[in-house]
Design a protein around this motif. Sequence first.
Motif, PDB file in Angstrom:
ATOM      1  N   ILE A 116       4.754  26.323  -5.980  1.00 32.10           N
ATOM      2  CA  ILE A 116       4.391  24.907  -6.114  1.00 32.10           C
ATOM      3  C   ILE A 116       3.805  24.466  -4.776  1.00 32.10           C
ATOM      4  O   ILE A 116       4.524  24.377  -3.776  1.00 32.10           O
ATOM      5  N   PRO A 117       2.513  24.243  -4.753  1.00 33.76           N
ATOM      6  CA  PRO A 117       1.885  23.872  -3.477  1.00 33.76           C
ATOM      7  C   PRO A 117       2.318  22.473  -3.040  1.00 33.76           C
ATOM      8  O   PRO A 117       2.676  21.629  -3.865  1.00 33.76           O
ATOM      9  N   ALA A 118       2.301  22.271  -1.742  1.00 29.63           N
ATOM     10  CA  ALA A 118       2.610  20.940  -1.210  1.00 29.63           C
ATOM     11  C   ALA A 118       1.535  19.956  -1.664  1.00 29.63           C
ATOM     12  O   ALA A 118       0.363  20.306  -1.786  1.00 29.63           O
ATOM     13  N   GLU A 119       1.945  18.737  -1.944  1.00 26.72           N
ATOM     14  CA  GLU A 119       0.980  17.708  -2.337  1.00 26.72           C
ATOM     15  C   GLU A 119       1.434  16.360  -1.807  1.00 26.72           C
ATOM     16  O   GLU A 119       2.595  16.175  -1.439  1.00 26.72           O
ATOM     17  N   ILE A 154       0.857  -1.191   0.000  1.00 32.66           N
ATOM     18  CA  ILE A 154       0.000   0.000   0.000  1.00 32.66           C
ATOM     19  C   ILE A 154       0.894   1.243   0.000  1.00 32.66           C
ATOM     20  O   ILE A 154       1.850   1.308   0.769  1.00 32.66           O
ATOM     21  N   PRO A 155       0.620   2.250  -0.840  1.00 28.69           N
ATOM     22  CA  PRO A 155       1.433   3.469  -0.823  1.00 28.69           C
ATOM     23  C   PRO A 155       1.360   4.181   0.528  1.00 28.69           C
ATOM     24  O   PRO A 155       0.278   4.333   1.102  1.00 28.69           O
ATOM     25  N   VAL A 156       2.517   4.590   1.032  1.00 27.85           N
ATOM     26  CA  VAL A 156       2.575   5.440   2.223  1.00 27.85           C
ATOM     27  C   VAL A 156       2.973   6.826   1.732  1.00 27.85           C
ATOM     28  O   VAL A 156       4.035   7.002   1.136  1.00 27.85           O
ATOM     29  N   GLU A 157       2.112   7.805   1.982  1.00 23.18           N
ATOM     30  CA  GLU A 157       2.306   9.134   1.415  1.00 23.18           C
ATOM     31  C   GLU A 157       2.581  10.174   2.495  1.00 23.18           C
ATOM     32  O   GLU A 157       2.080  10.075   3.615  1.00 23.18           O
ATOM     33  N   MET A 158       3.395  11.180   2.114  1.00 19.19           N
ATOM     34  CA  MET A 158       3.635  12.344   2.965  1.00 19.19           C
ATOM     35  C   MET A 158       3.575  13.591   2.092  1.00 19.19           C
ATOM     36  O   MET A 158       3.712  13.518   0.866  1.00 19.19           O
ATOM     37  N   MET A 159       3.388  14.726   2.735  1.00 19.56           N
ATOM     38  CA  MET A 159       3.293  15.977   1.988  1.00 19.56           C
ATOM     39  C   MET A 159       4.676  16.396   1.501  1.00 19.56           C
ATOM     40  O   MET A 159       5.651  16.373   2.252  1.00 19.56           O
ATOM     41  N   SER A 160       4.736  16.753   0.206  1.00 20.62           N
ATOM     42  CA  SER A 160       5.990  17.294  -0.323  1.00 20.62           C
ATOM     43  C   SER A 160       6.183  18.702   0.232  1.00 20.62           C
ATOM     44  O   SER A 160       5.254  19.329   0.745  1.00 20.62           O
ATOM     45  N   GLU A 161       7.398  19.202   0.116  1.00 20.22           N
ATOM     46  CA  GLU A 161       7.695  20.535   0.643  1.00 20.22           C
ATOM     47  C   GLU A 161       7.094  21.604  -0.262  1.00 20.22           C
ATOM     48  O   GLU A 161       7.208  21.548  -1.491  1.00 20.22           O
ATOM     49  N   GLU A 162       6.433  22.588   0.334  1.00 17.26           N
ATOM     50  CA  GLU A 162       5.810  23.669  -0.443  1.00 17.26           C
ATOM     51  C   GLU A 162       6.887  24.659  -0.910  1.00 17.26           C
ATOM     52  O   GLU A 162       7.771  25.047  -0.147  1.00 17.26           O
ATOM     53  N   VAL A 163       6.807  25.020  -2.209  1.00 16.45           N
ATOM     54  CA  VAL A 163       7.757  25.978  -2.780  1.00 16.45           C
ATOM     55  C   VAL A 163       7.038  27.311  -2.984  1.00 16.45           C
ATOM     56  O   VAL A 163       6.012  27.389  -3.656  1.00 16.45           O
ATOM     57  N   ALA A 164       7.567  28.363  -2.373  1.00 17.02           N
ATOM     58  CA  ALA A 164       6.922  29.683  -2.456  1.00 17.02           C
ATOM     59  C   ALA A 164       7.107  30.304  -3.845  1.00 17.02           C
ATOM     60  O   ALA A 164       8.039  29.971  -4.582  1.00 17.02           O
ATOM     61  N   GLU A 165       6.199  31.235  -4.168  1.00 22.42           N
ATOM     62  CA  GLU A 165       6.291  31.946  -5.457  1.00 22.42           C
ATOM     63  C   GLU A 165       7.521  32.860  -5.451  1.00 22.42           C
ATOM     64  O   GLU A 165       7.824  33.519  -4.464  1.00 22.42           O
ATOM     65  N   VAL A 166       8.239  32.866  -6.600  1.00 23.08           N
ATOM     66  CA  VAL A 166       9.408  33.743  -6.764  1.00 23.08           C
ATOM     67  C   VAL A 166       9.060  34.802  -7.818  1.00 23.08           C
ATOM     68  O   VAL A 166       8.806  34.458  -8.975  1.00 23.08           O
TER      69      VAL A 166
END
Length: 646
Positions: free
Chosen positions: A238-241, A209-221
Amino acid sequence: MSDTGHKEVHGFQTEVKQLLQLMIHSLYSNKEIFLRELVSNSADAADKLRFKALSNGDLYDGDANLRVRVKADKDANTITISDNGIGMTRDDVIAHLGTIAKSGTADFFSRLSGDQASDSQLIGQFGVGFYSAFIVADKVVVRTRAAGTEVSDGVEWTSAGEGDFSVENIEKSTRGTDIILFLKEEEKEFLDDYRLKSIVTKYSDHISIPVEMMSEEVAEVPASEGPDGEEIPAVAAIPAEWEGVNKAEALWTREKSDVSDDEYKEFYKHVSHDYGDPLLWAHNKVEGTTEYTSLLYVPEKAPFDMYNRERQHGLKLYVQRVFIMDDAEQFMPTYLRFVKGLLDSNDLPLNVSREILQDNKVTQAMRKGCTKRVITMLDKLGKKDAEKYQTFWDEFGQVLKEGPAEDMANKEAIAKLLRFASTENDNAVQNVSLNDYIERMKEGQDKIYYVVADSFEAAKNSPHLEVFRKKGIEVLLLSDRIDEWLMSHLTDFNEKQLASVTRGDLDLGDMDDAETKEAQEKIEKEFDSVVSRLKESLGDKVKDVRITHRLTDSPACIVTDDQDMSSQMMKLMQSVGQEVPESKPIFEINAEHDLVQHVSNEQDEAKFGQWAEVLFEQAMLAERGSLKDPASFVARLNTLMLSLTK
């Protein structure tokens, strides 16, 4: 429709209270194990939903992408482990999170030694991984809703790991379970995403089963001007997903060469809920008439309830990588109930049930294959690493001894795995194989000799061994409760008969020379009248009286006739409340012993009768450990001793 907001407070089962105290006081030296346990439970919940959905697709409710999610919230000081698996009802929550649903929990607590490493392994045997949450949390909240129920059927369970827990009805928009850990102040290291990802990768990479975590959010430049005046365009945020952090590939489907030992060990902990490493394992893909993959493990330590033959045991069953059931006992005989692992079949239907498995030809072929695989694995271990095999035998030997009676097809192969104590060694260690014994047999010896007694000391000091010691013939010393039952089914090995030294008429065959046999016949003739007197005196207490050739130091012994039940089998049957058929022993006397010589010269028939009774009861006491009327025996003995002083 449930009564949302209805809240109740319940007390924990006594054993759970004790367990929580151990958890709260950091019994585990490796605290990160909590995440492995909770992720493993969530993956099991997803597997169970997938299985139930085979017959009821509506349970997915439009969301068939099963997964586990882990999220840390530094502001709230929490870690949340969520799944969209089978979920729980209110009754499930109260039953599963307030009770250790296993027998023998009191025995568990009696075994605790205070050594953190060994005690943590012991806890693993009881399948109580959920409570490991309290290693790092001072409060745990569980929010859950069973698949196929309404939004208003959600349940919230809350506990601070003390004497009680509360259960409240809530609305929950999604099925499955969220476990929220409110971390202790000293456990904030687990709020770091990198730390959590490393734990998931270490312990849960093998989970399908996939174990998922939130990726790091990248702010607008925003757009900017470079050093040479050129325009640098803006970079959109790039929003966290959610993203997978484990391989999410069933370990057993991979090639053996691609799986490391550490991965095999971690997968064992996942399927067995054991905290220790396995002793050994075998991973095989079988092709041909029946196609399946097996991954079988032998634990290093026996579970606490191993000797309960009614306990649930068996392998996890998958069909085409879809989880079907836990504890599929049809694939492993009872005498191998300590084996853990799984089977993945390509030939069974996805909707297979325990009833269908019972008499299925595919099941029988897989059971036969798995049984032989385990026996071969153990045989190789015994030949390759005697010390490691001894570890196995000390833990599981008594269970393996059930094999010859249960599995006639593999009786000879199982017999090769058995180990015994013997007169070759002066200790109770069971490390002598039947092959070892045969290699050491005397010239002219055609039988494997053994003695069964209540304890190693009783076996080692049995008077029946005297002639064997004199001639240097090795005898196996059996003292486990199951041994008499074992030997009633294991009558031969490698074309050699197994013979009890306490049964029948002793015949050492070619190991007795003509001179010895002639001397024995002479003594029998000389003592013919004494034997007749003893028969008349003892009457119906004995089946027969005869001169012994077994004894060199003791005056007398009793022997069981070949057709009668042995003393040890009688005790075994009596201990389980079975009626024991009446049988009379054969009384053998050592004509060369001074005491027997003294008795033979006694002319007073009354006193002769007393001596006969004492000799017989001494022999009974040595063989069976007790007498029906010990007071009369003591009185007779005292009378005779006093008469010798006059």
